[in-house]
Design a protein around this motif. Structure first.
Motif, PDB file in Angstrom:
ATOM      1  N   ASP A  64      13.247 -14.729 -13.782  1.00 43.76           N
ATOM      2  CA  ASP A  64      13.382 -13.305 -14.076  1.00 43.76           C
ATOM      3  C   ASP A  64      12.123 -12.562 -13.640  1.00 43.76           C
ATOM      4  O   ASP A  64      11.099 -13.160 -13.286  1.00 43.76           O
ATOM      5  CB  ASP A  64      13.639 -13.103 -15.575  1.00 43.76           C
ATOM      6  N   GLY A  65      12.207 -11.239 -13.655  1.00 53.08           N
ATOM      7  CA  GLY A  65      11.098 -10.426 -13.174  1.00 53.08           C
ATOM      8  C   GLY A  65       9.838 -10.572 -14.000  1.00 53.08           C
ATOM      9  O   GLY A  65       8.722 -10.607 -13.458  1.00 53.08           O
ATOM     10  N   ARG A  84       9.479  -0.272 -11.408  1.00 57.73           N
ATOM     11  CA  ARG A  84       8.342  -0.041 -10.526  1.00 57.73           C
ATOM     12  C   ARG A  84       7.039   0.109 -11.305  1.00 57.73           C
ATOM     13  O   ARG A  84       5.997  -0.417 -10.902  1.00 57.73           O
ATOM     14  CB  ARG A  84       8.601   1.211  -9.683  1.00 57.73           C
ATOM     15  N   ILE A  85       7.100   0.790 -12.438  1.00 61.52           N
ATOM     16  CA  ILE A  85       5.881   0.995 -13.218  1.00 61.52           C
ATOM     17  C   ILE A  85       5.345  -0.333 -13.743  1.00 61.52           C
ATOM     18  O   ILE A  85       4.131  -0.552 -13.810  1.00 61.52           O
ATOM     19  CB  ILE A  85       6.155   1.988 -14.378  1.00 61.52           C
ATOM     20  N   ASP A  86       6.240  -1.264 -14.089  1.00 60.85           N
ATOM     21  CA  ASP A  86       5.790  -2.571 -14.578  1.00 60.85           C
ATOM     22  C   ASP A  86       5.099  -3.362 -13.467  1.00 60.85           C
ATOM     23  O   ASP A  86       4.067  -4.014 -13.701  1.00 60.85           O
ATOM     24  CB  ASP A  86       6.977  -3.365 -15.121  1.00 60.85           C
ATOM     25  N   VAL A  87       5.660  -3.313 -12.266  1.00 60.58           N
ATOM     26  CA  VAL A  87       5.051  -4.041 -11.151  1.00 60.58           C
ATOM     27  C   VAL A  87       3.699  -3.431 -10.785  1.00 60.58           C
ATOM     28  O   VAL A  87       2.732  -4.147 -10.494  1.00 60.58           O
ATOM     29  CB  VAL A  87       5.998  -4.055  -9.941  1.00 60.58           C
ATOM     30  N   LEU A  88       3.606  -2.105 -10.818  1.00 57.03           N
ATOM     31  CA  LEU A  88       2.330  -1.460 -10.501  1.00 57.03           C
ATOM     32  C   LEU A  88       1.271  -1.785 -11.552  1.00 57.03           C
ATOM     33  O   LEU A  88       0.096  -2.005 -11.218  1.00 57.03           O
ATOM     34  CB  LEU A  88       2.527   0.055 -10.396  1.00 57.03           C
ATOM     35  N   LEU A  89       1.674  -1.833 -12.812  1.00 53.41           N
ATOM     36  CA  LEU A  89       0.720  -2.216 -13.857  1.00 53.41           C
ATOM     37  C   LEU A  89       0.301  -3.680 -13.704  1.00 53.41           C
ATOM     38  O   LEU A  89      -0.871  -4.025 -13.918  1.00 53.41           O
ATOM     39  CB  LEU A  89       1.337  -1.973 -15.232  1.00 53.41           C
ATOM     40  N   ILE A 132      12.581  -6.440  -8.619  1.00 54.10           N
ATOM     41  CA  ILE A 132      12.953  -7.379  -9.677  1.00 54.10           C
ATOM     42  C   ILE A 132      12.602  -6.855 -11.060  1.00 54.10           C
ATOM     43  O   ILE A 132      13.053  -7.404 -12.070  1.00 54.10           O
ATOM     44  CB  ILE A 132      12.253  -8.733  -9.449  1.00 54.10           C
ATOM     45  N   ALA A 133      11.803  -5.799 -11.123  1.00 52.07           N
ATOM     46  CA  ALA A 133      11.396  -5.200 -12.391  1.00 52.07           C
ATOM     47  C   ALA A 133      11.173  -3.715 -12.143  1.00 52.07           C
ATOM     48  O   ALA A 133      11.084  -3.276 -10.985  1.00 52.07           O
ATOM     49  CB  ALA A 133      10.129  -5.875 -12.925  1.00 52.07           C
TER      50      ALA A 133
END
Length: 312
Positions: free
Chosen positions: A262-263, A297-302, A294-295
């Motif tokens: 999972d992401g 965008r804000i989560d991946v950037l963080l 996969i998640a």
């Protein structure tokens, strides 16, 4: 008057010459020692050693032409090399040959994937002699205010499982909350018929539901990461993230590898790789996660921002 000037000039010249001679004498001091005192007597030349006389009836051995053997080592063999004496190569079937990855796939593999392919991936981060037993799991002993170790040992496993699974939030009673929290973190033996890791996962889930994330993290840390199950890993990740200790779950994430896809798991893998020194791999994984969506965008950037702090 002219004679006086001339006399003064001569006197000055004579005085200057005298001073110059005195200075020259000072620059070249003379030794008062007798001649030859400072010259040591030359040592006599050394006599040549007499050549050894060969014993009659013996012939001197010719000088060695091959490589000399080291002390304690066998002499090198001068026999010709025979390729047939080499051991035969291990046989490989067509199915095993077809299962081997291609060169392009090998080049695209990460270090972790290569270790797993070659069987080099470690299955535990603790030496065998330092691993902890699962007979009693918890952080609060009975003499510290916890329950006795065998308080639930003779209880039915189904009853304990149902009671823990039904605890999904904080209790209304403050004293009931304190008592249940103390019972969940006690150093307890599992009930009969229940695995110790499952018992710990149920207790960690109840603590997370009650909002006691720090205690849930302490509970899962009492078990070696090599013994974590999927449920215990999920509850541990919740406890670590909620308590602000993102990298605390890295030992389990790196040991379990691709157990999840999972992401959240992929972002944790990238973060843990960054803090393990593999910053290039982490950046590639997060770029891939951002491109595939996969998640959020804000989560991946963080996650990228957090992983970028590993090299600072």
């Amino acid at each position: 008057m002219a004679a006086s000037v001339l006399a003064l000039g001569l006197a000055g010249a004579i005085g200057g010459a005298g001073l110059a001679g005195f200075a020259a004498a000072q620059q070249r001091p003379e030794s008062i020692l007798p001649p030859g005192f400072d010259d040591p007597t030359p040592a006599p030349p050394p006599r040549p050693a007499p050549a050894p006389t060969p014993t009659p009836g013996t012939t001197p051995a010719p000088p060695a032409t091959g490589p000399a053997a080291l002390p304690g080592m066998p002499a090198p063999s001068t026999a010709p090399f025979n390729p047939a004496a080499l051991p035969s190569l291990p046989s490989i079937t067509d199915d095993e040959l077809a299962a081997l990855p291609s060169l392009e796939k090998l080049e695209s593999m990460s270090t972790e994937e290569l270790d797993q392919l070659l069987g080099l991936k470690s299955k535990s981060d603790i030496p065998p002699g330092a691993r902890r037993a699962l007979t009693r799991v918890g952080v609060l002993a009975s003499d510290e205010g916890g329950l006795p170790p065998v308080a639930l040992a003779k209880q039915p496993a189904a009853l304990v499982r149902a009671a823990l699974a039904g605890t999904k939030g904080p209790l209304v009673s403050r004293w009931g909350h304190i008592l249940l929290r103390r019972a969940l973190v006690s150093r307890l033996a599992p009930p009969q018929g229940m695995d110790a890791v499952e018992f710990a996962a149920l207790r960690a889930r109840a603590l997370n539901g009650m909002g006691e994330y720090a205690l849930a993290r302490a509970l899962v840390q009492d078990i070696d990461t090599a013994d974590w199950s999927t449920d215990l890993t999920s509850e541990a990740l919740i406890a670590y993230l909620a308590s602000g200790d993102v990298t605390g779950a890295c030992p389990s994430v790196r040991l379990q590898g691709s157990v999840r896809d999972d992401g959240e798991w992929q972002m944790l893998q990238a973060i843990c790789n960054a803090y393990a020194g593999e910053t290039a791999l982490a950046a590639a994984q997060l770029d891939r996660a951002l491109g595939r969506g996969i998640a959020p965008r804000i989560d991946v950037l963080l996650a990228r921002r957090f992983a970028g702090a590993a090299g600072r």
